[in-house]
Design an enzyme around this catalytic site. Structure first.
Site, PDB file in Angstrom:
ATOM      1  N   ALA A  98      35.257  41.950  35.877  1.00 30.60           N
ATOM      2  CA  ALA A  98      35.079  41.407  34.741  1.00 30.60           C
ATOM      3  C   ALA A  98      36.130  42.477  33.657  1.00 30.60           C
ATOM      4  O   ALA A  98      36.441  43.492  34.077  1.00 30.60           O
ATOM      5  CB  ALA A  98      33.724  41.442  34.028  1.00 30.60           C
ATOM      6  N   GLY A 152      33.144  41.943  39.605  1.00 33.02           N
ATOM      7  CA  GLY A 152      33.260  40.539  39.083  1.00 33.02           C
ATOM      8  C   GLY A 152      33.936  39.707  40.141  1.00 33.02           C
ATOM      9  O   GLY A 152      33.822  38.345  40.554  1.00 33.02           O
ATOM     10  N   GLU A 192      32.015  39.279  43.037  1.00 29.08           N
ATOM     11  CA  GLU A 192      31.115  38.268  42.906  1.00 29.08           C
ATOM     12  C   GLU A 192      31.707  36.919  43.028  1.00 29.08           C
ATOM     13  O   GLU A 192      31.280  35.890  43.493  1.00 29.08           O
ATOM     14  CB  GLU A 192      30.473  38.645  41.657  1.00 29.08           C
ATOM     15  CG  GLU A 192      29.569  39.878  41.923  1.00 29.08           C
ATOM     16  CD  GLU A 192      29.122  40.315  40.311  1.00 29.08           C
ATOM     17  OE1 GLU A 192      29.832  40.595  39.387  1.00 29.08           O
ATOM     18  OE2 GLU A 192      27.965  40.540  40.476  1.00 29.08           O
ATOM     19  N   GLU A 207      30.333  48.879  39.462  1.00 29.78           N
ATOM     20  CA  GLU A 207      29.771  48.814  38.029  1.00 29.78           C
ATOM     21  C   GLU A 207      29.082  50.119  37.683  1.00 29.78           C
ATOM     22  O   GLU A 207      28.884  50.391  36.580  1.00 29.78           O
ATOM     23  CB  GLU A 207      28.887  47.400  37.805  1.00 29.78           C
ATOM     24  CG  GLU A 207      29.664  46.223  37.982  1.00 29.78           C
ATOM     25  CD  GLU A 207      29.842  45.531  39.170  1.00 29.78           C
ATOM     26  OE1 GLU A 207      29.782  46.267  40.352  1.00 29.78           O
ATOM     27  OE2 GLU A 207      30.245  44.268  39.366  1.00 29.78           O
TER      28      GLU A 207
END
Ligand code: HXC
Length: 259
Positions: A66, A110, A113, A133
């Site tokens: 992200a 992300g 993911e 993260e």
């Protein structure tokens, strides 16, 4: 339609190819990209001609997570009430046609993911997967702590979530995170080959297979087996089942019409 963060094309009129395209940020996933991705995925899903979808990135990076710059100053209220970071992420789960991730380079946070939300991952030999993260003072927020252990087991998922270390393509294949590893220059050929093959099968059977495999992660074994049996029986109502079995019996190539 033109997109700012994606390149979109079709191959042979039956495979939708989506290339994440924020090269300066190593394809970091911001809200615009996730919104555009959701729009394109839904359009391909609704297009009768499309039988399979590929999501890929660049040779250096599938997606580096992200967008940290966009998130850095969010308050809890922004993150929770506005749900700015994650609100567009679930679209991919509603896509009924197969989605393959073709991953080269970084698939982090992300990005990892997103790849795991696809139905399977084909990796280039330079691919690196990670959930870093923890180094940013947070944890995965789009299913990393849930899908990673289902894919690679608790030991490796904990190792990755707690240390933030990356897994290379060999380890990812050995651990069950990716289905195939190929040389970088063969990544798109290999993935397109798989996608074209899937597109020529009965779309109904393909969708049923995807739905049934996904059910394995949401149900007990006996419920899942029953779900599969009901779909299996239902497929005998399709013309494609008649065509597929007749073609086999008569030693000819099946021509599925997706009916
Ligand atoms: C925003 C990013 C970014 C990211 C890289 N960039 N990752 N920008 N968000 N996630 C930017 C850098 O700031 C830099 O911009 C440019 O891309 C190139 O990156 P470099 O670091 O210079 O490249 P390199 O040295 O090759 O290192 C590559 C890297 C590193 C190892 C991938 O960039 C990195 O660690 N990125 C962060 C990875 C990460 O922590 N991901 C998880 C994010 S949190 P400039 O302008 O300086 O050139 C997350 C939560 C998910 O994903 C929640 C789901 C909803």
């Amino acid at each position: 339609m033109a997109y700012e963060t994606l390149e979109v094309r079709t191959e042979a009129d039956k495979v939708g190819v989506i290339t994440l395209n924020r090269p300066k940020q190593l394809n970091a996933l911001n809200e615009q990209l996730m919104t555009e991705l959701g729009t394109v995925l839904k359009a391909f899903d609704a297009d009768e001609k499309i039988g399979c979808i590929i999501i890929t990135g660049s040779e250096k990076s599938f997606a580096a997570g992200a967008d940290i710059g966009a998130m850095a100053n969010y308050s809890f209220v922004d993150a929770y009430k506005g749900d700015y970071i994650t609100r567009n992420w679930e679209t991919i789960r509603s896509i009924r046609k197969p989605v393959i991730a073709a991953v080269a380079g970084f698939a982090l946070g992300g990005g990892c993911e997103l790849a795991m939300m696809c139905d399977f991952i084909i990796a280039a030999d330079n691919a690196r997967f990670g959930q870093p993260e923890i180094k940013l003072g947070v944890i995965p927020g789009a299913g990393g702590t849930q899908r990673l252990p289902r894919a690679v087991g608790k030991a490796k998922a904990m190792d990755m979530a707690l240390t933030g270390r990356m897994m290379d393509a060999t380890e990812a294949e050995r651990s069950g995170l990716v289905s195939r590893v190929v040389p970088l220059d063969k990544l798109m050929d290999e993935t397109l080959g798989a996608a074209l093959m899937i597109s020529d099968f009965s779309q109904i059977a393909v969708m049923a297979a995807k739905e049934s495999v996904n059910r394995a992660f949401e149900s007990s074994l006996s419920d899942g087996v029953m779900f599969e049996r009901r779909l299996f029986h239902a497929l005998f109502a399709t013309q494609d089942q008649k065509e597929g079995m007749d073609a086999f019996v008569n030693k000819r190539r099946a021509n599925f019409t997706h009916q």
